[in-house]
Design a protein around this motif. Sequence first.
Motif, PDB file in Angstrom:
ATOM      1  N   ASN A 196       0.876  -1.166   0.000  1.00  0.00           N
ATOM      2  CA  ASN A 196       0.000   0.000   0.000  1.00  0.00           C
ATOM      3  C   ASN A 196       0.917   1.222   0.000  1.00  0.00           C
ATOM      4  O   ASN A 196       1.665   1.431   0.948  1.00  0.00           O
ATOM      5  CB  ASN A 196      -0.890  -0.036   1.254  1.00  0.00           C
ATOM      6  CG  ASN A 196      -1.755   1.195   1.411  1.00  0.00           C
ATOM      7  OD1 ASN A 196      -1.579   2.197   0.724  1.00  0.00           O
ATOM      8  ND2 ASN A 196      -2.690   1.132   2.341  1.00  0.00           N
ATOM      9  N   GLU A 197       0.859   2.022  -1.043  1.00  0.00           N
ATOM     10  CA  GLU A 197       1.775   3.169  -1.164  1.00  0.00           C
ATOM     11  C   GLU A 197       1.688   4.130   0.012  1.00  0.00           C
ATOM     12  O   GLU A 197       2.651   4.810   0.339  1.00  0.00           O
ATOM     13  CB  GLU A 197       1.534   3.918  -2.480  1.00  0.00           C
ATOM     14  CG  GLU A 197       2.248   3.321  -3.663  1.00  0.00           C
ATOM     15  CD  GLU A 197       3.766   3.228  -3.476  1.00  0.00           C
ATOM     16  OE1 GLU A 197       4.409   4.198  -3.032  1.00  0.00           O
ATOM     17  OE2 GLU A 197       4.314   2.149  -3.767  1.00  0.00           O
ATOM     18  N   ALA A 198       0.557   4.190   0.686  1.00  0.00           N
ATOM     19  CA  ALA A 198       0.418   5.063   1.851  1.00  0.00           C
ATOM     20  C   ALA A 198       1.338   4.624   2.991  1.00  0.00           C
ATOM     21  O   ALA A 198       1.629   5.415   3.891  1.00  0.00           O
ATOM     22  CB  ALA A 198      -1.033   5.098   2.321  1.00  0.00           C
ATOM     23  N   MET A 199       1.812   3.379   2.934  1.00  0.00           N
ATOM     24  CA  MET A 199       2.684   2.858   3.995  1.00  0.00           C
ATOM     25  C   MET A 199       4.168   3.090   3.702  1.00  0.00           C
ATOM     26  O   MET A 199       5.006   2.885   4.573  1.00  0.00           O
ATOM     27  CB  MET A 199       2.427   1.361   4.199  1.00  0.00           C
ATOM     28  CG  MET A 199       1.018   1.033   4.652  1.00  0.00           C
ATOM     29  SD  MET A 199       0.541   1.843   6.190  1.00  0.00           S
ATOM     30  CE  MET A 199       1.505   0.902   7.360  1.00  0.00           C
ATOM     31  N   ARG A 200       4.495   3.530   2.503  1.00  0.00           N
ATOM     32  CA  ARG A 200       5.901   3.737   2.130  1.00  0.00           C
ATOM     33  C   ARG A 200       6.582   4.670   3.138  1.00  0.00           C
ATOM     34  O   ARG A 200       6.081   5.726   3.463  1.00  0.00           O
ATOM     35  CB  ARG A 200       6.023   4.327   0.726  1.00  0.00           C
ATOM     36  CG  ARG A 200       7.481   4.477   0.265  1.00  0.00           C
ATOM     37  CD  ARG A 200       7.586   4.891  -1.185  1.00  0.00           C
ATOM     38  NE  ARG A 200       7.064   3.883  -2.098  1.00  0.00           N
ATOM     39  CZ  ARG A 200       7.714   2.778  -2.487  1.00  0.00           C
ATOM     40  NH1 ARG A 200       8.916   2.529  -2.022  1.00  0.00           N
ATOM     41  NH2 ARG A 200       7.145   1.932  -3.314  1.00  0.00           N
ATOM     42  N   GLY A 201       7.727   4.218   3.667  1.00  0.00           N
ATOM     43  CA  GLY A 201       8.497   4.994   4.629  1.00  0.00           C
ATOM     44  C   GLY A 201       8.071   4.791   6.077  1.00  0.00           C
ATOM     45  O   GLY A 201       8.776   5.189   6.997  1.00  0.00           O
ATOM     46  N   ARG A 202       6.919   4.172   6.285  1.00  0.00           N
ATOM     47  CA  ARG A 202       6.476   3.908   7.655  1.00  0.00           C
ATOM     48  C   ARG A 202       7.241   2.698   8.201  1.00  0.00           C
ATOM     49  O   ARG A 202       7.872   1.947   7.463  1.00  0.00           O
ATOM     50  CB  ARG A 202       4.976   3.655   7.688  1.00  0.00           C
ATOM     51  CG  ARG A 202       4.187   4.863   7.216  1.00  0.00           C
ATOM     52  CD  ARG A 202       2.860   4.967   7.922  1.00  0.00           C
ATOM     53  NE  ARG A 202       2.103   6.106   7.444  1.00  0.00           N
ATOM     54  CZ  ARG A 202       2.135   7.316   8.010  1.00  0.00           C
ATOM     55  NH1 ARG A 202       2.894   7.529   9.055  1.00  0.00           N
ATOM     56  NH2 ARG A 202       1.409   8.296   7.522  1.00  0.00           N
ATOM     57  N   ILE A 203       7.155   2.496   9.495  1.00  0.00           N
ATOM     58  CA  ILE A 203       7.920   1.433  10.142  1.00  0.00           C
ATOM     59  C   ILE A 203       7.277   0.071   9.893  1.00  0.00           C
ATOM     60  O   ILE A 203       6.129  -0.158  10.243  1.00  0.00           O
ATOM     61  CB  ILE A 203       8.058   1.709  11.649  1.00  0.00           C
ATOM     62  CG1 ILE A 203       8.913   2.966  11.852  1.00  0.00           C
ATOM     63  CG2 ILE A 203       8.675   0.506  12.363  1.00  0.00           C
ATOM     64  CD1 ILE A 203       9.086   3.395  13.293  1.00  0.00           C
ATOM     65  N   MET A 204       8.054  -0.819   9.266  1.00  0.00           N
ATOM     66  CA  MET A 204       7.617  -2.188   9.033  1.00  0.00           C
ATOM     67  C   MET A 204       7.967  -3.075  10.230  1.00  0.00           C
ATOM     68  O   MET A 204       7.234  -3.990  10.580  1.00  0.00           O
ATOM     69  CB  MET A 204       8.261  -2.761   7.781  1.00  0.00           C
ATOM     70  CG  MET A 204       7.672  -4.090   7.366  1.00  0.00           C
ATOM     71  SD  MET A 204       8.792  -5.032   6.337  1.00  0.00           S
ATOM     72  CE  MET A 204       9.611  -5.993   7.573  1.00  0.00           C
ATOM     73  N   HIS A 205       9.106  -2.770  10.882  1.00  0.00           N
ATOM     74  CA  HIS A 205       9.544  -3.535  12.054  1.00  0.00           C
ATOM     75  C   HIS A 205      10.513  -2.668  12.851  1.00  0.00           C
ATOM     76  O   HIS A 205      11.418  -2.069  12.276  1.00  0.00           O
ATOM     77  CB  HIS A 205      10.247  -4.824  11.624  1.00  0.00           C
ATOM     78  CG  HIS A 205      10.859  -5.580  12.756  1.00  0.00           C
ATOM     79  ND1 HIS A 205      10.116  -6.348  13.623  1.00  0.00           N
ATOM     80  CD2 HIS A 205      12.147  -5.672  13.179  1.00  0.00           C
ATOM     81  CE1 HIS A 205      10.930  -6.890  14.520  1.00  0.00           C
ATOM     82  NE2 HIS A 205      12.170  -6.495  14.270  1.00  0.00           N
ATOM     83  N   ALA A 206      10.315  -2.622  14.160  1.00  0.00           N
ATOM     84  CA  ALA A 206      11.221  -1.870  15.030  1.00  0.00           C
ATOM     85  C   ALA A 206      11.444  -2.633  16.321  1.00  0.00           C
ATOM     86  O   ALA A 206      10.557  -3.331  16.813  1.00  0.00           O
ATOM     87  CB  ALA A 206      10.637  -0.499  15.343  1.00  0.00           C
ATOM     88  N   LYS A 207      12.638  -2.472  16.855  1.00  0.00           N
ATOM     89  CA  LYS A 207      12.995  -3.050  18.155  1.00  0.00           C
ATOM     90  C   LYS A 207      13.283  -1.891  19.099  1.00  0.00           C
ATOM     91  O   LYS A 207      14.045  -0.980  18.768  1.00  0.00           O
ATOM     92  CB  LYS A 207      14.232  -3.936  18.013  1.00  0.00           C
ATOM     93  CG  LYS A 207      14.669  -4.617  19.294  1.00  0.00           C
ATOM     94  CD  LYS A 207      15.883  -5.512  19.017  1.00  0.00           C
ATOM     95  CE  LYS A 207      16.302  -6.264  20.265  1.00  0.00           C
ATOM     96  NZ  LYS A 207      17.481  -7.112  19.976  1.00  0.00           N
ATOM     97  N   PHE A 208      12.649  -1.918  20.273  1.00  0.00           N
ATOM     98  CA  PHE A 208      12.779  -0.855  21.267  1.00  0.00           C
ATOM     99  C   PHE A 208      13.328  -1.463  22.545  1.00  0.00           C
ATOM    100  O   PHE A 208      12.796  -2.461  23.036  1.00  0.00           O
ATOM    101  CB  PHE A 208      11.406  -0.214  21.525  1.00  0.00           C
ATOM    102  CG  PHE A 208      11.460   1.029  22.361  1.00  0.00           C
ATOM    103  CD1 PHE A 208      11.561   2.276  21.767  1.00  0.00           C
ATOM    104  CD2 PHE A 208      11.410   0.955  23.742  1.00  0.00           C
ATOM    105  CE1 PHE A 208      11.609   3.425  22.533  1.00  0.00           C
ATOM    106  CE2 PHE A 208      11.459   2.101  24.520  1.00  0.00           C
ATOM    107  CZ  PHE A 208      11.568   3.343  23.912  1.00  0.00           C
ATOM    108  N   GLU A 209      14.408  -0.868  23.071  1.00  0.00           N
ATOM    109  CA  GLU A 209      15.039  -1.401  24.278  1.00  0.00           C
ATOM    110  C   GLU A 209      15.372  -0.299  25.264  1.00  0.00           C
ATOM    111  O   GLU A 209      15.693   0.822  24.882  1.00  0.00           O
ATOM    112  CB  GLU A 209      16.363  -2.093  23.943  1.00  0.00           C
ATOM    113  CG  GLU A 209      16.245  -3.448  23.341  1.00  0.00           C
ATOM    114  CD  GLU A 209      17.605  -4.106  23.163  1.00  0.00           C
ATOM    115  OE1 GLU A 209      17.686  -5.312  23.445  1.00  0.00           O
ATOM    116  OE2 GLU A 209      18.571  -3.428  22.751  1.00  0.00           O
ATOM    117  N   GLY A 210      15.322  -0.660  26.518  1.00  0.00           N
ATOM    118  CA  GLY A 210      15.760   0.201  27.606  1.00  0.00           C
ATOM    119  C   GLY A 210      16.084  -0.686  28.792  1.00  0.00           C
ATOM    120  O   GLY A 210      15.990  -1.917  28.700  1.00  0.00           O
TER     121      GLY A 210
END
Length: 131
Positions: free
Chosen positions: A43-57
């Motif tokens: 979906n072109e509206a998703m281009r540049g959006r995050i497909m996968h992210a890992k968040f750590e603290g």
Amino acid sequence: MQLSNYLFFTTSCEQALSFYTRCGLGHLVEVLRYGEGGMAVHNEAMRGRIMHAKFEGQGVLFYASDNDDAEPMRGSAHILMMDDREQTKALFGRLAEGGVITTPLAIQPWGDFFGKLTDQFGVQWMLNCAA
């Protein structure tokens, strides 16, 4: 084996992860975006959006992404087991900005200092500070 949560947003993943960084929960350590590095775009509206992210603290690890077919968040919550009441109050206040407090921070019947909220992105958080 390790259990970690995976948060699905529709289009606000990047804003949510930036918010969690500002709250002091940790930081983004890995990110893949739709349409970059060979990542498919259905979906072109998703281009540049995050497909996968890992968040750590410190004591925090979860994954997140944007999905245009994501269901609203429900039926699950992050629980942060804390050991300092002042830090608990401060973090609770930061996470509650723009959200809804469902259980105000207070000593609960089991004796711990506990509160629950839904943040501005629809994610439920519970903070528990042992007595």
